[in-house]
Design an enzyme around this catalytic site. Structure first.
Site, PDB file in Angstrom:
ATOM      1  N   LEU A   8       0.811  -1.208   0.000  1.00 46.63           N
ATOM      2  CA  LEU A   8       0.000   0.000   0.000  1.00 46.63           C
ATOM      3  C   LEU A   8       0.850   1.266   0.000  1.00 46.63           C
ATOM      4  O   LEU A   8       1.803   1.378   0.767  1.00 46.63           O
ATOM      5  CB  LEU A   8      -0.879   0.036   1.253  1.00 46.63           C
ATOM      6  CG  LEU A   8      -2.134  -0.824   1.286  1.00 46.63           C
ATOM      7  CD1 LEU A   8      -2.588  -1.022   2.726  1.00 46.63           C
ATOM      8  CD2 LEU A   8      -3.241  -0.172   0.476  1.00 46.63           C
ATOM      9  N   ASP A   9       0.463   2.214  -0.835  1.00 49.79           N
ATOM     10  CA  ASP A   9       0.980   3.565  -0.712  1.00 49.79           C
ATOM     11  C   ASP A   9       0.379   4.165   0.558  1.00 49.79           C
ATOM     12  O   ASP A   9      -0.589   3.639   1.119  1.00 49.79           O
ATOM     13  CB  ASP A   9       0.573   4.363  -1.951  1.00 49.79           C
ATOM     14  CG  ASP A   9       1.059   5.798  -1.916  1.00 49.79           C
ATOM     15  OD1 ASP A   9       2.228   6.025  -1.539  1.00 49.79           O
ATOM     16  OD2 ASP A   9       0.267   6.697  -2.237  1.00 49.79           O
TER      17      ASP A   9
END
Length: 230
Positions: A8-9
């Protein structure tokens, strides 16, 4: 298809960097007696974003972003008694103490944490991101935090994703999903690494590029369903 590892960013994927940036700039401008106007805020934002694009393209180093962006502020507002280094330190101090969660982010993490390895992959400045990850509680759900400084490569370079997977001990790459809001750094980066990707498009805007994510979602419920395979 379900996924048991999610890369995930952080900014604009789980938290609102826009709001943290604005809060920090207002404090900074007030300290240095710069008029707090939409135009003056936009000036910094545009200069900063342009520098980050150069960083992602491998044209400059991260320390050059920090130096140059506030030198432009010093010059524009004729701040004779201020230095770009001093302004940068003040700004980063404000920024590291601001983390505004996107609605539904924590609930999403709670829903998937038992089913998937969760890792954060970010180009952000490590000392800033670590504190913001704690403030937002995102760190409580993460099995790994991977910054470009830690891995030695920045998104969209495939080596930051490969490095994260190696440290996590993940071998089945078909079960890995890269998730982020930035088509270039996140989605193209995931594609470069040969991984499935999901573009966070919460604002429901058109894709202005030729980059093609595996999935596009408009909310966390859609993302959860993709990961869990519902």
């Amino acid at each position: 298809m379900s996924y048991n590892c999610v890369l995930l960013d952080f900014d604009e994927t789980l938290v609102s960097f826009t709001r943290s940036e604005e809060h920090s700039l207002i404090k900074l401008y007030n300290k240095y007696n710069i008029p707090v106007t939409a135009e003056n805020i936009e000036f910094y934002v545009n200069e900063n974003e342009a520098l980050w694009r150069e960083f992602e393209n491998g044209k400059i180093k991260k320390h050059q972003i920090e130096k140059t962006r506030f030198q432009k502020i010093v010059e524009k507002f004729n701040l004779k008694e201020a230095s770009s280094d001093e302004m940068n330190r003040d700004y980063l101090n404000y920024l590291r103490n601001s983390a505004v969660l996107l609605d539904g982010a924590i609930e999403f993490l709670e829903d998937i944490e038992e089913f998937a390895t969760i890792a954060i992959v970010t180009n952000g400045i490590e000392s800033v991101q670590q504190n913001r990850l704690k403030l937002s509680r995102v760190i409580d759900f993460a099995d790994g935090i991977f910054t470009s400084e830690k891995i030695g490569y920045n998104k969209p370079d495939k080596r930051i994703f490969n490095g994260a997977l190696k440290i996590l001990g993940v071998e089945n790459r078909k079960k890995v999903l890269v998730v982020g809001d930035n088509l270039y750094s996140d989605i193209k980066g995931g594609i470069n690494a040969g991984l499935d990707t999901c573009w966070i498009n919460f604002k429901n805007v058109k894709n202005p590029t030729e980059i093609k994510p595996t999935y596009i979602v408009n909310d966390f419920e859609q993302l959860k369903n993709i990961i869990l395979g519902d």
